[in-house]
Design a protein around this motif. Structure first.
Motif, mmCIF file in Angstrom:
data_model
loop_
_atom_site.group_PDB
_atom_site.id
_atom_site.type_symbol
_atom_site.label_atom_id
_atom_site.label_comp_id
_atom_site.label_asym_id
_atom_site.label_seq_id
_atom_site.Cartn_x
_atom_site.Cartn_y
_atom_site.Cartn_z
ATOM 1 N N TYR A 165 0.980 -1.009 0.024
ATOM 2 C CA TYR A 165 -0.083 -0.030 -0.123
ATOM 3 C C TYR A 165 0.911 1.273 -0.078
ATOM 4 N N ARG A 166 0.192 2.226 -0.247
ATOM 5 C CA ARG A 166 1.024 3.560 -0.318
ATOM 6 C C ARG A 166 0.355 4.565 0.719
ATOM 7 N N PRO A 167 1.231 5.390 1.358
ATOM 8 C CA PRO A 167 0.648 6.379 2.006
ATOM 9 C C PRO A 167 -0.095 7.387 1.392
ATOM 10 N N ALA A 168 -1.525 7.657 1.787
ATOM 11 C CA ALA A 168 -2.291 8.509 0.749
ATOM 12 C C ALA A 168 -1.655 9.784 0.689
ATOM 13 N N ILE A 169 -1.593 10.478 -0.346
ATOM 14 C CA ILE A 169 -1.004 11.837 -0.705
ATOM 15 C C ILE A 169 -2.266 12.325 -1.436
ATOM 16 N N THR A 170 -3.083 12.569 -0.815
ATOM 17 C CA THR A 170 -4.462 13.030 -1.479
ATOM 18 C C THR A 170 -4.346 14.085 -2.438
ATOM 19 N N SER A 171 -3.440 14.997 -1.963
ATOM 20 C CA SER A 171 -3.201 15.991 -2.890
ATOM 21 C C SER A 171 -2.682 15.874 -4.220
ATOM 22 N N GLN A 172 -1.816 14.779 -4.412
ATOM 23 C CA GLN A 172 -1.161 14.237 -5.461
ATOM 24 C C GLN A 172 -2.146 13.858 -6.265
ATOM 25 N N PRO A 173 -2.114 14.473 -7.801
ATOM 26 C CA PRO A 173 -3.105 13.611 -8.819
ATOM 27 C C PRO A 173 -2.528 12.172 -8.933
ATOM 28 N N VAL A 174 -3.387 11.499 -9.061
ATOM 29 C CA VAL A 174 -3.213 10.002 -9.505
ATOM 30 C C VAL A 174 -2.135 9.693 -10.554
ATOM 31 N N VAL A 175 -2.173 10.488 -11.505
ATOM 32 C CA VAL A 175 -1.105 10.510 -12.652
ATOM 33 C C VAL A 175 0.401 10.535 -12.198
ATOM 34 N N ASP A 176 0.535 11.642 -11.166
ATOM 35 C CA ASP A 176 1.765 11.694 -10.586
ATOM 36 C C ASP A 176 2.258 10.733 -9.835
ATOM 37 N N GLN A 177 1.279 10.050 -8.926
ATOM 38 C CA GLN A 177 1.597 8.779 -8.189
ATOM 39 C C GLN A 177 1.779 7.571 -8.951
ATOM 40 N N VAL B 267 3.567 7.564 -11.760
ATOM 41 C CA VAL B 267 5.070 7.659 -12.285
ATOM 42 C C VAL B 267 5.960 6.960 -10.945
ATOM 43 N N SER B 268 5.725 7.562 -9.935
ATOM 44 C CA SER B 268 6.741 7.113 -8.895
ATOM 45 C C SER B 268 6.399 5.635 -8.647
ATOM 46 N N ALA B 269 5.228 5.021 -8.746
ATOM 47 C CA ALA B 269 4.886 3.760 -8.492
ATOM 48 C C ALA B 269 5.743 2.771 -9.648
ATOM 49 N N VAL B 270 5.565 3.262 -10.960
ATOM 50 C CA VAL B 270 6.180 2.516 -11.924
ATOM 51 C C VAL B 270 7.559 2.394 -11.714
ATOM 52 N N GLU C 292 -6.607 9.815 -18.363
ATOM 53 C CA GLU C 292 -5.621 9.573 -17.498
ATOM 54 C C GLU C 292 -4.476 8.887 -18.173
ATOM 55 N N ILE C 293 -4.953 8.058 -19.046
ATOM 56 C CA ILE C 293 -3.758 6.991 -19.656
ATOM 57 C C ILE C 293 -3.008 7.890 -20.474
ATOM 58 N N GLN C 294 -3.654 8.792 -21.172
ATOM 59 C CA GLN C 294 -3.024 9.580 -22.103
ATOM 60 C C GLN C 294 -1.777 10.366 -21.286
ATOM 61 N N GLN C 295 -2.401 11.067 -20.171
ATOM 62 C CA GLN C 295 -1.591 11.992 -19.377
ATOM 63 C C GLN C 295 -0.273 11.174 -18.799
ATOM 64 N N ALA C 296 -0.757 9.896 -18.336
ATOM 65 C CA ALA C 296 0.371 9.138 -17.614
ATOM 66 C C ALA C 296 1.633 8.779 -18.663
ATOM 67 N N LEU D 212 11.199 8.029 -17.991
ATOM 68 C CA LEU D 212 11.636 6.967 -17.139
ATOM 69 C C LEU D 212 11.640 5.363 -17.907
ATOM 70 N N ALA D 213 10.632 5.378 -18.907
ATOM 71 C CA ALA D 213 10.495 4.206 -19.809
ATOM 72 C C ALA D 213 11.800 4.034 -20.503
ATOM 73 N N GLU D 214 12.127 5.010 -21.246
ATOM 74 C CA GLU D 214 13.366 5.215 -21.979
ATOM 75 C C GLU D 214 14.614 4.575 -21.278
ATOM 76 N N GLN D 215 14.669 4.973 -19.909
ATOM 77 C CA GLN D 215 15.879 4.665 -19.092
ATOM 78 C C GLN D 215 15.775 3.229 -18.949
ATOM 79 N N ALA D 216 14.612 2.625 -18.662
ATOM 80 C CA ALA D 216 14.377 1.262 -18.434
ATOM 81 C C ALA D 216 14.390 0.561 -19.604
ATOM 82 N N LYS D 217 14.304 0.972 -20.623
ATOM 83 C CA LYS D 217 14.171 0.232 -21.801
ATOM 84 C C LYS D 217 13.072 -0.549 -21.870
ATOM 85 N N ALA D 218 12.016 0.176 -21.548
ATOM 86 C CA ALA D 218 10.796 -0.527 -21.629
ATOM 87 C C ALA D 218 9.880 0.318 -22.599
#
Length: 857
Positions: A191-203, A205-208, A228-232, A239-245
């Motif tokens: 689980y993640r601590p809720a950072i409710t102020s942070q939009p889902v899309v930002d969260q 990125v760090s989760a990936v 949301e899919i397009q924004q994410a 990030l994906a480029e660095q991970a070659k994904a």
DNA sequence: GAGCACTGC
């Protein structure tokens, strides 16, 4: 016969078969991957439990039905389409001898209509019952009904992955529950601590970032929607480029080729950004990490509004488990939930089933045509909301599908058409109007997935002049599709077409056209009115009028010319989408809507002409009120369609006028406007009035609960000994013309059996504070009546609008008497002047009923 | 400024 791999389900098969020997129903709880879909039906067949009947395997999707049949045929070493087959829309491989048939739930619904007791069927298996689709709930309840009433031998097996089995087993008469192990690998939940102020899309990125390190395989991210899919996707680039994904979006509106690309094996690691498609409909290989936003967009029907709205909500615990399970299909995995552990318990245990969320017009009509007379008493597995059932009944009534709660001929034809009852009505009306091909296009367009490309800037009307304005967005799209089928053009005025989607749509159109054209006409009013081919505007008009019969409650009036804002029946504000080109017609239908918090957003509109509105639903009201502060009489005239004001005007008669004069004037205007003298339907006046006559025989009073006639009726009645007198008068025509739709419905429904009004009845006049100044008076006093009528309290209040606060009952009687004695002769003179060809009897009461209200011969 | 996912003799 190939050697079959052993599956977890094999272990419980003997127990299941034994249970079926003595119980007519069984619930089988087995997680995904246990093999229940392909192993249970053949086991039942081989055990002889189906005897000579058919085994139906119900799948939620066409793809799943086909795949299950193919797999079972393969495992038995038989040719698909003989002993084992499938039947889905547009595709079937089966014969009458097919014993094991995989079908979609819609096909079972059709079979239930044609063969209500399912006589050739021995066993029905409901697969993936935890998805709780509307059709699944409906068909289970219907099958249970059959089992309990006429077919105790019919065996029902409910198969489910996650659903708590208790309630279904109880519903099926406390039947046995068989549980099987699954074959899932363990999934570590973080689980993640809720950072409710942070939009889902930002969260996300760090989760990936986290999961790319802590798991080796592909990642699957659940997001609520395409936006949301397009924004994410944009944010994950580097990030994906660095991970070659590679980052791959996945949602239902993608073309099959794009979806295949996501599902096919790749050399690089995949980060799939998906909507709920990935929860139920597709499986991605090699996923070891799931990131769950905890959100979903769901359709919710608002029974009060009668419209769907798409709402963003939190997922249920069951759904979160399902999503997490996607990480453990091939090896142990990790699921990262973007919420706190203690929030998990706050989530709903199960997703609210569809039957509690959606429009029920279709299911209600299915049940009524199937022979259920009381939908509220129907033994559902889970009962729908009563308001939603009431809303469905009211919509079906206004579509003409049911009357008195029972299906009409049209309703029985509608249920044969595999579309929403609104669109079924459109098809039938289009057929009657000689434009079934276009009506079928419209119905297909409004049912199936949108074949036009989403980013459609070409159709932004902001950049276009009046030359590009359109009368109907819906018709534009139909024309675009007609052009596509004729010439293969994908670049149309309504936007770019996906060729694949357009061809699918054409298939649907052809199916509907075939169905509506082949229908045996069950009554005169479903046959085409004319077989003459129509052209040009006449042809457009015919189909646009048919569209109005499908959406009678979605009429809106524009607030100002060329403005995008309007008001819809029901009083809600609406706003046209930028892509709509319907900027000129004052009245239009809101065909494709999205109900938000405030205004209703209209994606597709379709213009209507004022005179297309059915005459019996257009109501002319004249309110004559006395404004006591200014000591003036004010007469206000309104034309309405339901509660939608089409036009209104107010006049202040010259000072010194009395109520009677104003009333007479109002009566004349009303007559002038409301009576369609040349309409043959005017003859039905007599019919209506006869109805009135039977239930108000001696009362001497009309009974209406709205303002339409109150200006006329008291005057009319003051001279009458009975209603029988009244209907002989030329005024009877005005009476009919002024009846509102609801009043007619009321008469049709209630009269004459249910209401009996004994002689000397008392009727209370209700005071309506919002219509000030209105005086509440008692007709009992006014007319010296003795008894109370046996009618529902408040059912027929009579409101006299013309009375100021200072009137006393005696004055009212005097006023009405003086109107009758002094003003009516003048009115008659005026009528004669305006309609010289009519015969206006000197003594209105002496005419016979056959006089038809003075109509021209 | 506005679009989850399915499905039908």
């Amino acid at each position: 016969m190939p050697a079959l791999p052993s599956l977890p389900i094999d272990v419980v098969l003997p127990e299941l078969l034994a249970a079926l020997q003595h119980s007519s129903s069984v619930v089988l709880q087995a997680p995904t991957g246990a093999g229940k879909t392909t192993r249970v039906p053949p086991a039942i067949l081989d055990a002889g439990l189906a005897e000579s009947g058919q085994i139906l395997l119900l799948e939620p999707r066409r793809l799943a039905a086909r795949a299950a049949a193919r797999r079972m045929a393969f495992e038995r070493g038989v040719t698909l389409g003989e002993e084992v087959g499938y039947q889905v829309r547009f595709d079937q491989r089966c014969t009458r001898q097919t014993r094991l048939l995989a079908i979609t739930d819609g096909i079972l619904l059709r079979r239930l209509q044609d063969d209500p007791f399912l006589e050739s069927v021995s066993v029905i298996l409901f697969d993936e019952f935890h998805e709780r689709s509307l059709n699944l709930d409906l068909t289970l309840a219907m099958a249970r009904r059959v089992q309990q009433t006429v077919r105790p031998d019919l065996k029902l097996i409910v198969m489910s992955a996650t659903l708590a089995a208790g309630p279904v087993a109880k519903y099926l008469g406390d039947c046995p529950i068989i549980t099987s192990e699954g074959r899932l690998h363990p999934v570590e939940i973080r689980y993640r601590p809720a950072i409710t102020s942070q939009p889902v899309v930002d969260q996300v990125v760090s989760a990936v970032d986290d999961l790319l390190i802590s798991t080796p395989g592909n990642l699957l991210v659940f997001l609520p929607g395409v936006r949301e899919i397009q924004q994410a996707g944009d944010r994950l680039g580097t990030l994906a480029e660095q991970a070659k994904a590679i980052v791959l979006p996945l949602y239902g509106d993608l073309s099959p080729e794009q979806q295949d690309r996501v599902l096919s094996p790749q050399t690089q690691r995949k980060i799939v950004l998906a909507t709920n498609v990935a929860e139920t409909s597709v499986t991605i290989d090699g996923v070891t990490g799931v990131i769950d936003s905890g959100q979903v967009r769901q359709m919710q029907f608002d029974p009060g509004l009668g419209l769907d709205r798409l709402v963003l909500t939190k997922i249920s615990q069951a759904s979160s488990d399902q999503r997490a399970g996607r990480a453990g299909r091939t090896q142990p995995g990790v699921c990262l939930r973007l919420w706190m552990e203690r929030e998990q318990r706050g989530l709903a245990a199960d997703t609210e089933p569809e039957i509690r969320r959606v429009d029920l017009a279709g299911p209600v009509l299915e049940l009524l045509c199937w022979g259920e007379s009381d939908i509220t008493a129907f033994p559902w597995f889970e009962a729908p909301r009563p308001e939603a059932v009431a809303q469905a009944i009211s919509l079906l009534t206004s579509l003409g599908a049911i009357k008195d709660g029972q299906p009409t001929d049209i309703g029985r034809q509608m249920v044969q058409l595999p579309v929403h009852p609104r669109l079924a009505r459109l098809l039938i009306e289009g057929h009657r109007n000689g434009v079934s091909d276009r009506a079928a296009w419209m119905a297909a367009l409004l049912t199936e997935r949108d074949p036009f490309e989403r980013a459609d800037y070409a159709r932004k009307s902001g950049s276009l002049g009046p030359a590009h304005y359109s009368f109907s967005d819906v018709l534009d799209r139909v024309q675009a599709l007609e052009e596509f089928t004729a010439r293969g053009r994908t670049d149309t005025t309504a936007g770019r077409l996906h060729p694949g989607a357009a061809r699918f749509l054409q298939q649907a159109q052809q199916q509907l056209l075939r169905l509506v054209n082949s229908d045996r006409p069950t009554s005169a009013n479903t046959r085409p009115r004319s077989t003459q081919p129509k052209q040009g505007w006449e042809r457009d008009e015919a189909v646009l009028k048919a569209l109005l019969t499908a959406f009678p409650d979605r009429v809106a009036r524009r607030r100002e010319p060329l403005n995008r804002k309007g008001v819809m029946v029901g009083g809600r504000g609406i706003r046209l989408a930028d892509s709509s080109l319907v900027l000129q017609p004052e009245l239009f239908l809101c065909v494709d809507t999205d109900a938000g918090q405030g205004e209703i957003f209209v994606r597709q509109a379709s213009g209507i002409e004022r005179d297309w509105l059915p005459a019996n639903q257009v109501e002319v009201t004249i309110d004559v009120t006395f404004d006591s502060t200014q000591e003036k009489i004010v007469a206000q005239r309104r034309t309405r369609y339901f509660d939608l004001i089409l036009d209104e005007s107010a006049t202040t008669p010259p000072s010194g006028s009395n109520v009677s004069d104003v009333l007479a004037e109002a009566a004349l205007k009303n007559l002038d406007r409301a009576i369609p003298w040349d309409d043959p339907a005017v003859s039905s006046v007599i019919t209506r009035v006869r109805c009135l006559k039977t239930w108000l025989p001696d009362c001497g009073l009309p009974a209406f609960d709205d303002s339409t006639l109150e200006n006329l009726l008291p005057s009319l009645c003051s001279g009458c000994r009975s209603f029988a007198d009244l209907h002989r008068a030329p005024w009877a025509a005005a009476l009919r013309a002024s009846l509102t739709y609801q009043q007619q419905q009321f008469l049709d429904r209630e009269a004459p059996e249910r209401i009996q009004v004994p002689s000397g009845s008392q009727i209370t006049v209700h005071y309506e504070p919002e219509r000030s100044p209105i005086l509440a008076v008692r007709i009992q006093e006014l007319f010296g009546l003795k008894e109370t009528p046996r009618i529902a309290a408040g059912r027929i209040p009579v409101v006299l609008h013309l009375l100021g606060p200072n009137y006393r009952p005696q004055q009212i009687t005097d006023d009405l008497k003086s109107f009758w004695n002094n003003t009516y002769p003048e009115v008659r003179k005026e009528l004669k002047r305006r309609y010289p060809k009519h015969s206006w009897p000197e003594d209105p009461w002496s005419a016979t009923p056959e006089n038809k209200g003075g109509r021209r011969a």
